[in-house]
Design an enzyme around this catalytic site. Structure first.
Site, PDB file in Angstrom:
ATOM      1  CB  THR A  55      -0.995   0.141   1.304  1.00  0.00           C
ATOM      2  OG1 THR A  55      -1.679  -1.005   1.314  1.00  0.00           O
ATOM      3  CG2 THR A  55      -1.806   1.024   1.291  1.00  0.00           C
TER       4      THR A  55
ATOM      5  CD  GLN B 182      -9.159  -1.989   0.064  1.00  0.00           C
ATOM      6  OE1 GLN B 182      -9.720  -2.841  -0.482  1.00  0.00           O
ATOM      7  NE2 GLN B 182      -8.551  -2.491   1.516  1.00  0.00           N
ATOM      8  CG  ASP B 183      -6.458   1.659   1.618  1.00  0.00           C
ATOM      9  OD1 ASP B 183      -7.360   1.626   2.283  1.00  0.00           O
ATOM     10  OD2 ASP B 183      -5.410   0.793   1.454  1.00  0.00           O
TER      11      ASP B 183
ATOM     12  NE  ARG C 139     -11.639  -0.654   8.482  1.00  0.00           N
ATOM     13  CZ  ARG C 139     -11.744  -1.601   7.940  1.00  0.00           C
ATOM     14  NH1 ARG C 139     -12.486  -2.876   8.703  1.00  0.00           N
ATOM     15  NH2 ARG C 139     -11.293  -2.031   6.797  1.00  0.00           N
TER      16      ARG C 139
ATOM     17  CG  ASP D 211      -9.923   1.114   5.719  1.00  0.00           C
ATOM     18  OD1 ASP D 211     -11.272   1.512   6.336  1.00  0.00           O
ATOM     19  OD2 ASP D 211      -9.644  -0.043   5.900  1.00  0.00           O
TER      20      ASP D 211
ATOM     21  CD1 TRP E 188      -4.723   0.633  10.378  1.00  0.00           C
ATOM     22  CD2 TRP E 188      -3.790   2.418   9.192  1.00  0.00           C
ATOM     23  NE1 TRP E 188      -3.847   0.061   9.482  1.00  0.00           N
ATOM     24  CE2 TRP E 188      -3.210   1.206   8.916  1.00  0.00           C
ATOM     25  CE3 TRP E 188      -3.892   3.706   8.826  1.00  0.00           C
ATOM     26  CZ2 TRP E 188      -2.069   1.518   7.941  1.00  0.00           C
ATOM     27  CZ3 TRP E 188      -2.480   3.900   8.038  1.00  0.00           C
ATOM     28  CH2 TRP E 188      -1.721   2.501   7.535  1.00  0.00           C
TER      29      TRP E 188
ATOM     30  CD  GLN F   3      -4.702  -3.144   0.819  1.00  0.00           C
ATOM     31  OE1 GLN F   3      -4.844  -3.911  -0.026  1.00  0.00           O
ATOM     32  NE2 GLN F   3      -4.721  -3.555   2.177  1.00  0.00           N
TER      33      GLN F   3
END
Length: 315
Positions: free
Chosen positions: A89, A141-142, A220, A163, A222, A119
């Site tokens: 990532t 994602q990401d 959430r 996320d 991390w 990711q």
């Protein structure tokens, strides 16, 4: 007066690619350099190293100027080696910024890897004092990796699913549009201890979705002490009533700092939120509602004397 370098794919500028323009900047430069990017889709990963500071990416309209590639955590095709940009990532960003005092205005940062690719970072920022004005961050994602440093985002559009705003920086996002494209989580903030000053503040933002009602979370943790504040923000029905997720760890509920303050909209329901997140009192909220949250030393607009473009501030 800041130096201006022009990039145009048709050859009418100083360079045809953004990376070529970055590469021409002297090491350890101490003066603002504006890379003026002509409209176009630039399909190449871009890396700004730690040795190149005070760089500005500037264009006229973010919809017309797109910096993109399709790297993912498991598939990275880059002109730099993994020893420099990292792996997984960390190394898959379409644009990676490690030079301090970076600014972008009217630019789109995109990772166009398809949904389900895992990711896939559009932009990673690992640098101090970076600012983004009227930019777009596109992905799944990401999408936006605010890894490290102090950052300010104003009038930006950020989309994703899982996320899609994450990392352990200190960031203030003001008047930004956050769009949930599918089930998932808007934020995954990585604060590791109560002593860290990091966290994300969303001030006067808008949250929308396109997957129906009650399918996404505000965030959430991390890191166990992840800190996120939504203040004066419109929240539509895409956000679940419980609002926040503990990432499957009950112990996170004792340490995560997830707050809302005077938000509104169909997805704003304080009485139904998880009992370990809460609505701030006015006195508690003040520290998060000013630019000083990002840097307590601010006494005048951030970097105003160093920059060759107009900086809008409203707080």
């Amino acid at each position: 007066m800041a130096r201006v370098i022009k990039v145009s794919q048709d050859g009418s500028g100083d360079y045809k690619t953004v990376q070529e323009a970055v590469d021409c900047i002297p090491l350890r430069n101490a003066a603002r350099i504006i890379i003026q990017i002509s409209p176009g889709i630039y399909k190449q990963p871009i890396y700004i190293p730690k040795t190149k500071n005070f760089i500005t990416f500037s264009s006229s309209h973010p919809e017309d100027t797109i910096l993109t590639c399709d790297n993912t955590a498991t598939k990275i095709n880059h002109h730099q080696g993994s020893r420099l940009i990292g792996t997984g990532t960390f190394g898959c960003g379409s644009v990676i910024v490690e030079g301090e005092d970076f600014i972008a205005e009217n630019v789109t940062f995109e990772n166009n890897a398809p949904q389900g690719s895992g990711q896939a970072v559009a932009l990673r920022v690992t640098a101090e004092r970076c600012a983004f004005y009227n930019c777009r961050f596109l992905g799944w994602q990401d999408t936006l990796y605010l890894h490290y440093g102090k950052h300010y985002l104003k009038d930006c559009y950020i989309e994703g699913s899982v996320d899609f705003i994450f990392g352990n920086s200190t960031a203030l996002l003001e008047h930004c549009h956050i769009h949930c494209k599918a089930q998932g989580f808007i934020t995954a903030q990585g604060r590791k201890s109560a002593d860290e000053p990091t966290g994300y503040v969303f001030l006067r933002c808008t949250i929308t979705g396109n997957g129906g009602n009650s399918y996404a979370y505000l965030g959430r943790p991390w890191g166990p002490f992840g800190r996120v504040v939504f203040a004066y923000t419109y929240i539509d029905a895409c956000i679940k009533n419980e609002g926040w997720h503990n990432w499957g760890k009950c112990e996170n509920e004792r340490s995560a700092c997830f707050y809302e303050y005077r938000c509104f909209g169909t997805g704003c329901c304080p009485s139904k939120r998880v009992n370990w997140a809460r609505e701030l009192m006015k006195e508690e909220a003040q520290q998060f509602l000013m630019h000083q949250f990002v840097d307590p030393s601010w006494e005048k607009p951030w970097m105003a004397q160093k920059m060759g473009l107009k900086i809008p501030y409203s707080a």
